[in-house]
Design a protein around this motif. Structure first.
Motif, PDB file in Angstrom:
ATOM      1  N   PRO A   1       0.826  -1.214   0.000  1.00 55.78           N
ATOM      2  CA  PRO A   1       0.000   0.000   0.000  1.00 55.78           C
ATOM      3  C   PRO A   1       0.862   1.267   0.000  1.00 55.78           C
TER       4      PRO A   1
ATOM      5  N   VAL B   1      -3.888   0.656  -2.827  1.00 58.45           N
ATOM      6  CA  VAL B   1      -3.607  -0.672  -2.260  1.00 58.45           C
ATOM      7  C   VAL B   1      -3.580  -1.670  -3.411  1.00 58.45           C
TER       8      VAL B   1
ATOM      9  N   LEU C   1      -7.210   2.216   6.024  1.00 58.19           N
ATOM     10  CA  LEU C   1      -6.313   1.485   5.133  1.00 58.19           C
ATOM     11  C   LEU C   1      -6.681   0.007   5.107  1.00 58.19           C
ATOM     12  N   ARG C   2      -6.917  -0.580   6.287  1.00 54.96           N
ATOM     13  CA  ARG C   2      -7.276  -1.996   6.346  1.00 54.96           C
ATOM     14  C   ARG C   2      -8.620  -2.249   5.663  1.00 54.96           C
TER      15      ARG C   2
ATOM     16  N   GLN D   1      -8.053  -2.385   2.011  1.00 54.04           N
ATOM     17  CA  GLN D   1      -7.390  -3.640   1.638  1.00 54.04           C
ATOM     18  C   GLN D   1      -8.402  -4.792   1.568  1.00 54.04           C
ATOM     19  N   GLN D   2      -9.341  -4.820   2.488  1.00 52.41           N
ATOM     20  CA  GLN D   2     -10.377  -5.848   2.457  1.00 52.41           C
ATOM     21  C   GLN D   2     -11.241  -5.710   1.211  1.00 52.41           C
TER      22      GLN D   2
ATOM     23  N   ALA E   1     -10.174  -4.494  -1.578  1.00 53.60           N
ATOM     24  CA  ALA E   1      -9.327  -4.946  -2.690  1.00 53.60           C
ATOM     25  C   ALA E   1      -9.337  -6.467  -2.795  1.00 53.60           C
ATOM     26  N   GLU E   2      -9.431  -7.161  -1.664  1.00 50.32           N
ATOM     27  CA  GLU E   2      -9.535  -8.625  -1.688  1.00 50.32           C
ATOM     28  C   GLU E   2     -10.832  -9.062  -2.367  1.00 50.32           C
TER      29      GLU E   2
END
Length: 245
Positions: A43, A73, A101-102, A105-106, A108-109
Motif C-alpha cells: 500500500p 492498495v 487502510l485496512r 485492503q479488504q 481490494a480482496e
C-alpha cells in the motif's frame, strides 16, 4: 470510508492497464502513482502529493485538478502477484488512518475475487467454444462428459456411409438396469400347493456385427441390463436370427 474523495480501479492484464475512470484508454498506458504500488506490491498512503518526490511535479498536482491526497492498495492474485490497484484520490491532504487502510485492503480482496470469478467464466466460455468447434469438426462421433458423467458436448455424426464400405449407425437406447431379484422365479400359493411363476422374458435384440471384439462388447454390455442378444455375422441374414429357440 472516504467521503468527498474519488475512487479508481486499475487492472493490469496481458501487459495493458485498464482504468475504471478511463475505460476507453485515453490516458497514458501507465500511472506513476500506481507503479509505486505495483512494483513493491504494498500500500501507498501519500498525505500530501506536493511533498512526495514522485508526484510533486505531476500535472494533476501542480495544475489541473490540484490533487493533494493519494491512497493505493494492491489487488493481489491467489499466488501473491499484483494484478491491479484500488486507489482513492482527493483535493485535500489526509493524515494516515490505519483502520481505513485496512478496510480498503479488504475491499481490494473482494475485487480480486470478483476479477478471478469473471476471468474463470471467460476462460470457461472460450474453452467450451473451442471444444464445441472441435467436436463438430472431427470425422467421428465424440461425446464429452464431466466427472459426474453428465454430457457436456456431443457431435452430430450419428450416421456415416461410404460406398463399397458400408454404413455405420449409432443409436442411443435409454435402458434401466434391472435388479437380479426381478429375474428370480416367485413362488405363489395355489389350491393344489405351491407353484412358481416364470420370470418375465428378457428383451431380445438381434445384432448384425462382423467384428468378434464388437460382438463380445455388445453382448457384455446388454446382458448387464437383461437384454438377450442374438448376433449374426452378416446383415443380410436379417430378422431370421431371432427365429432361434
Amino acid at each position: 470510508m472516504f467521503d468527498g474523495y474519488a475512487t479508481a480501479l486499475a487492472i493490469v492484464h496481458r501487459g495493458r492497464m485498464w482504468r475504471s475512470r478511463d475505460p476507453e484508454g485515453g490516458l497514458p498506458k501507465t500511472s506513476v502513482l500506481a507503479e509505486q504500488v505495483i512494483s513493491p506490491g504494498a500500500p501507498l498512503w501519500v498525505e500530501d502529493l506536493t511533498d512526495h518526490p514522485v508526484s510533486a511535479g505531476h500535472p494533476l498536482v501542480v495544475g489541473g485538478d490540484h490533487l493533494r491526497f493519494y491512497l493505493g492498495v494492491p489487488v493481489l492474485s491467489r499466488d501473491g502477484a499484483v494484478i491491479g490497484v484500488l486507489s482513492v484520490l482527493g483535493l485535500h491532504p489526509k493524515p494516515f488512518d490505519a483502520m481505513k487502510l485496512r478496510m480498503l485492503q479488504q475491499l481490494a480482496e473482494f475485487v480480486a475475487d470478483e476479477c478471478f470469478r469473471q476471468l474463470g467464466a471467460l476462460e470457461l466460455e472460450e474453452t467450451q467454444s473451442a471444444l464445441s468447434a472441435f467436436v463438430k469438426a472431427v470425422p467421428a462421433s465424440v461425446m464429452v462428459s464431466d466427472r459426474e458423467m453428465r454430457v457436456l458436448q456431443a457431435s452430430l455424426t450419428w450416421l456415416t456411409s461410404a460406398e463399397g464400405r458400408g454404413s455405420t449407425f449409432r443409436v442411443v437406447l435409454p435402458l434401466e438396469r434391472i435388479g437380479h431379484e426381478s429375474a428370480e422365479a416367485a413362488p405363489i400359493e395355489t389350491g393344489g400347493g405351491v407353484a412358481t411363476l416364470e420370470p418375465e422374458r428378457a428383451l431380445r435384440v438381434l445384432a448384425a456385427e462382423d467384428n468378434p471384439v464388437n460382438q463380445l462388447v455388445l453382448k457384455t454390455l446388454l446382458q448387464q441390463v437383461r437384454v438377450e442378444v442374438f448376433v449374426v455375422d452378416d446383415g443380410q441374414q436379417g430378422p431370421g436370427g431371432l427365429a432361434r429357440p
